[in-house]
Design an enzyme around this catalytic site. Structure first.
Site, mmCIF file in Angstrom:
data_model
loop_
_atom_site.group_PDB
_atom_site.id
_atom_site.type_symbol
_atom_site.label_atom_id
_atom_site.label_comp_id
_atom_site.label_asym_id
_atom_site.label_seq_id
_atom_site.Cartn_x
_atom_site.Cartn_y
_atom_site.Cartn_z
ATOM 1 C CB SER A 194 -0.909 0.028 1.230
ATOM 2 O OG SER A 194 -1.772 -1.090 1.245
HETATM 3 N N1 SAH Z 1 -1.025 -4.929 3.940
HETATM 4 C C1 SAH Z 1 -0.283 -5.229 2.740
HETATM 5 C C2 SAH Z 1 -1.023 -4.747 1.514
HETATM 6 C C3 SAH Z 1 -1.212 -5.859 0.591
HETATM 7 S S1 SAH Z 1 -2.336 -5.632 -0.766
HETATM 8 C C4 SAH Z 1 1.132 -4.709 2.807
HETATM 9 O O1 SAH Z 1 1.469 -4.015 3.788
HETATM 10 O O2 SAH Z 1 1.940 -4.989 1.921
HETATM 11 C C5 SAH Z 1 -3.711 -6.595 -0.247
HETATM 12 C C6 SAH Z 1 -3.456 -8.037 0.045
HETATM 13 O O3 SAH Z 1 -4.709 -8.628 0.383
HETATM 14 C C7 SAH Z 1 -2.899 -8.854 -1.119
HETATM 15 O O4 SAH Z 1 -1.715 -9.469 -0.731
HETATM 16 C C8 SAH Z 1 -4.006 -9.876 -1.401
HETATM 17 O O5 SAH Z 1 -3.517 -11.138 -1.846
HETATM 18 C C9 SAH Z 1 -4.686 -9.975 -0.047
HETATM 19 N N2 SAH Z 1 -6.068 -10.495 -0.075
HETATM 20 C C10 SAH Z 1 -7.035 -10.296 -0.998
HETATM 21 N N3 SAH Z 1 -8.172 -10.928 -0.646
HETATM 22 C C11 SAH Z 1 -7.921 -11.551 0.555
HETATM 23 C C12 SAH Z 1 -8.697 -12.382 1.437
HETATM 24 N N4 SAH Z 1 -9.969 -12.708 1.164
HETATM 25 N N5 SAH Z 1 -8.097 -12.825 2.569
HETATM 26 C C13 SAH Z 1 -6.810 -12.515 2.867
HETATM 27 N N6 SAH Z 1 -6.033 -11.745 2.060
HETATM 28 C C14 SAH Z 1 -6.579 -11.261 0.928
#
Ligand code: SAH
Length: 218
Positions: free
Chosen positions: A67
């Protein structure tokens, strides 16, 4: 191994990023300090490291992104983390947001839907020496085995607020979740006043990768 080296150049860029976040309206000194203390470039692919202190989202593999720093700061500020609180994160991704929560003294439970990302981030956090409770699976049902939580953060864009997440919040707890269509979302902050009574606030203008899974996008 070079990746885990924090130089004066990186520290300087990080201070500039913190100043930028302050100028954009982030007020919590604790949140700004955590961002200042955590080398974001550690969480980057080596080819992209020179971009690590831009206020932008970047690819972390499997079509996912780390993010934007402003978004991390905004969500973290809304959560108002106190030391010792139990926090659930949906969407571990690179582990950056989870590590910020950990630096603020939270006990972090985090769940990731993409197997490969889960495995890579697990390996990486071990090397970094950061202890989060990592889980692989669909987080739209929360993580009932460790509920209730003081705070819950969702870091992917949801079509609706999954009911299970509100249920798994303690009374007085806060849920922060981006809700909208696949491209744009509003940040929704839900405060659970009692089992039946919730306060909902919204802040416009965010863009996350889609939340997948049972209560997510198909
Ligand atoms: N918090 C992360 C941001 C990652 S982007 C960071 O600091 O890097 C969002 C993430 O949510 C992705 O890795 C994606 O695979 C995950 N995601 C999407 N749907 C999800 C679900 N139903 N359960 C768990 N993770 C999920």
């Amino acid at each position: 191994m070079l990746k885990l080296e924090d130089t004066y150049l990186h520290k300087g860029k990080r201070r500039a990023l913190v100043a930028e976040l302050r100028a954009k309206g982030i007020k919590s000194e604790r949140v700004l300090e955590a961002i200042n203390n955590l080398p974001r470039h550690f969480f980057f692919d080596s080819a992209l490291i020179s971009h690590a202190y831009e206020d932008k989202a970047f690819p972390i593999g499997e079509g996912q992104t780390i993010s934007q720093p402003y978004t991390v700061a905004f969500q973290t500020e809304l959560l108002d983390i106190k030391s010792g609180e139990k926090v659930l994160e949906i969407g571990t991704g690179s582990g950056y947001q989870g590590t910020i929560l950990h630096l603020l003294g939270a006990e972090v439970f985090t769940i990731e839907y993409q197997k490969k990302l889960f495995e890579n981030t697990q390996r990486f956090l071990k090397r970094l020496g950061v202890e989060l409770h990592l889980f692989y699976g669909d987080g739209t049902g929360g993580l009932p085995q460790h509920a209730p939580y003081d705070k819950i953060i969702v870091t992917a864009g949801a079509p609706v607020v999954p009911e299970a997440l509100i249920q798994q919040l303690k009374i007085g707890g806060i849920l922060v979740i981006p809700v909208g269509d696949r491209k744009r979302q509003a940040m929704v902050k839900i405060t659970k006043k009692s089992a039946k009574d919730i306060i909902r606030e919204e802040f416009d203008g965010f863009a996350f990768v889609p939340l997948l899974g049972k209560e997510g996008w198909k």
